[in-house]
Design an enzyme around this catalytic site. Structure first.
Site, PDB file in Angstrom:
ATOM      1  N   HIS A 172      24.452 -47.724  -2.694  1.00  0.00           N
ATOM      2  CA  HIS A 172      24.520 -47.740  -1.310  1.00  0.00           C
ATOM      3  C   HIS A 172      24.998 -46.133  -0.643  1.00  0.00           C
ATOM      4  O   HIS A 172      25.710 -45.944   0.294  1.00  0.00           O
ATOM      5  CB  HIS A 172      25.277 -48.697  -0.619  1.00  0.00           C
ATOM      6  CG  HIS A 172      24.996 -49.888  -0.923  1.00  0.00           C
ATOM      7  ND1 HIS A 172      24.292 -50.686  -0.189  1.00  0.00           N
ATOM      8  CD2 HIS A 172      25.205 -50.570  -1.962  1.00  0.00           C
ATOM      9  CE1 HIS A 172      23.887 -52.208  -0.714  1.00  0.00           C
ATOM     10  NE2 HIS A 172      24.560 -51.805  -2.004  1.00  0.00           N
ATOM     11  N   LYS A 308      22.563 -18.517   3.446  1.00  0.00           N
ATOM     12  CA  LYS A 308      22.251 -20.123   3.377  1.00  0.00           C
ATOM     13  C   LYS A 308      21.009 -20.005   2.306  1.00  0.00           C
ATOM     14  O   LYS A 308      20.005 -19.314   2.443  1.00  0.00           O
ATOM     15  CB  LYS A 308      22.062 -20.623   4.521  1.00  0.00           C
ATOM     16  CG  LYS A 308      21.785 -22.138   4.487  1.00  0.00           C
ATOM     17  CD  LYS A 308      21.757 -22.805   5.869  1.00  0.00           C
ATOM     18  CE  LYS A 308      21.736 -24.042   6.238  1.00  0.00           C
ATOM     19  NZ  LYS A 308      20.945 -24.728   5.143  1.00  0.00           N
ATOM     20  N   GLU A 315      11.882 -30.083  -1.133  1.00  0.00           N
ATOM     21  CA  GLU A 315      11.305 -30.307   0.299  1.00  0.00           C
ATOM     22  C   GLU A 315      10.036 -30.329   0.388  1.00  0.00           C
ATOM     23  O   GLU A 315       9.197 -31.188   1.134  1.00  0.00           O
ATOM     24  CB  GLU A 315      12.029 -29.593   1.006  1.00  0.00           C
ATOM     25  CG  GLU A 315      13.617 -29.646   1.386  1.00  0.00           C
ATOM     26  CD  GLU A 315      14.176 -28.523   2.284  1.00  0.00           C
ATOM     27  OE1 GLU A 315      15.415 -28.672   2.704  1.00  0.00           O
ATOM     28  OE2 GLU A 315      13.382 -27.609   2.667  1.00  0.00           O
TER      29      GLU A 315
END
Length: 444
Positions: A172, A308, A315
């Site tokens: 979970h 970054k 992806e």
């Protein structure tokens, strides 16, 4: 790629020209893999017809030569008929017949007819389903299955490397019992292994061809030995085994096997998306995320935030998976469009199936070499999280019971202290026994 002969005359003729005029819909032609497979069929059919059906041997030889030029990609530019065309794929079949006939005629010095010679003993209704099966078999065998084997090997190597690296398990998305990183990766490997097994299991069905059924499955206008002989030549050309269908009515009117293969690709896409999302979560950070692994810094991740870096390969592959799932839905709808004796969404099935195999093969290769092979475990980060995991108290259930364990876990979490310290205060279990019971590696 050449689209015309030396006199700038198009290699294709009237039927292809009509199709190009009529189907100005997407600007997307059939995949080159499909055209190459179709040409292999034409080459094998010409050889078979010369052997069993009386086709002039010189014509047959030049058809074979021309068809092999097409199969090798020498004339890809001459095949621009839109995917969204007549549902039988007749326009693409005639495109191949006309191009091969033109090429063969120029070599032979006499007329080779696209229908009477190149298409001898065939119909679009059996050739196009056969080209779907042939091209899919080649793409699976030569591209996707090897890519999957490489991915599984890379995951297995990392699983061995990190077999003793203990980390916090999660259910979970919440902290759960410990697991080794190697165990976690072994789950991914098994998913890939199952996909490999599923695809291998379907190969005998997708390598069965409708050739010989001609128009409606009765085999009109073809020699009784044509199908078997053509399949033998296809097997010799490709190094793979192909056989005629034992029921042409099913082979021509349905595309159940293509739907089955697409279903296995859909399952593979589900597995890959799970793996990609796990990689993204585990790589998240580097400060405020999980930071359990580090993926290679492949490119700048932002046009405005210096420094970054994003998990670009997982992806990209996740988007491939989403596209394959969409293609499968279309193939499912197309598969039920076999009204009476012919499926009439064959080009769509062929395009979607081959595109799915292609983008999966390429995406898996990128995932293997630019994510799995190069990923590194951040062992210190994982150990830090693990030592603060209050769920470790589960190992004390048999000693203190569930309720007491819950109180220990709650206190450890609220006080941000290791479970072993709180357990030592709240129970009479000796510290040495607590160390043994709460050793995360013993719980894996």
């Amino acid at each position: 790629m050449p689209t015309s002969d030396d006199n700038h005359t198009p290699l294709y003729k009237e039927q292809t020209s009509l199709a190009l005029e009529n189907f100005q819909i997407s600007g997307t032609p059939m995949p080159s893999e499909f055209i190459h497979a179709l040409a292999l069929i034409k080459a094998s059919a010409a050889k078979a017809n010369a052997e069993v059906a009386g086709l002039d041997s010189e014509i047959a030889i030049d058809i074979q030569r021309a068809a092999m030029e097409v199969a090798q990609g020498d004339h890809d530019g001459a095949f621009q008929v839109d995917v969204y065309q007549t549902g039988s794929g007749t326009s693409t079949n005639m495109n191949a017949n006309e191009v091969i006939a033109t090429l063969a005629s120029s070599k032979l010095g006499r007329h080779v007819h696209p229908n009477d010679h190149v298409n001898m003993g065939q119909s679009s209704n059996d050739v196009i389903p056969s080209a779907i099966h042939l091209s899919a078999t080649l793409a699976l065998s030569q591209n996707l299955l090897p890519a999957l084997q490489s991915l599984m090997s890379a995951i297995d190597a990392k699983s061995v490397l990190y077999r003793e690296t203990v980390k916090t398990g999660r259910t979970h998305l919440m902290d759960a019992m410990p697991i080794t990183l190697g165990q976690e990766l072994s789950g991914w490997s098994k998913q890939i292994q199952f996909s490999i097994s599923r695809l291998i299991e379907v190969l005998p069905r997708i390598s069965t061809l409708a050739l010989g059924g001609t128009a409606v499955g009765t085999g009109i206008n073809t020699h009784p030995k044509f199908a078997q002989t053509t399949c033998q030549h296809l097997s010799q050309l490709t190094g793979l085994r192909f056989n005629p269908a034992d029921n042409y009515f099913a082979a021509i009117s349905s595309q159940d096997t293509a739907v089955e293969v697409s279903g296995q690709l859909n399952t593979l896409a589900v597995s890959l998306m799970k793996i990609c999302n796990d990689l993204r979560w585990m790589n998240s950070g580097p400060l405020a995320g999980l930071g359990e692994i580090s993926l290679d810094k492949l490119q700048a991740g932002s046009s405005i935030m210096p420094g970054k870096v994003n998990p670009v390969i997982p992806e990209a592959v996740a988007m491939v998976c989403a596209q394959v799932m969409g293609y499968h839905q279309s193939i499912t709808i197309a598969g039920q469009s076999g009204n009476f004796q012919l499926n009439t969404m064959l080009p769509l099935i062929g395009y979607n199936l081959l595109t799915s195999i292609s983008i999966l093969s390429n995406g898996i290769s990128a995932l293997t070499h630019k994510a799995i092979v190069t990923m590194q475990a951040n062992s210190e980060r994982m150990s830090e999280y693990l030592n603060k995991n209050p769920i470790l108290v589960t190992a004390l259930n048999n000693k203190v019971g569930y309720e007491k364990g819950a109180l220990i876990a709650k206190a450890a979490y609220e006080e941000k202290r290791p479970v072993i310290e709180v357990a030592a205060e709240m129970t009479d279990i000796p510290i040495d026994e607590l160390r043994e019971l709460l050793d995360p590696s013993s719980m894996t």
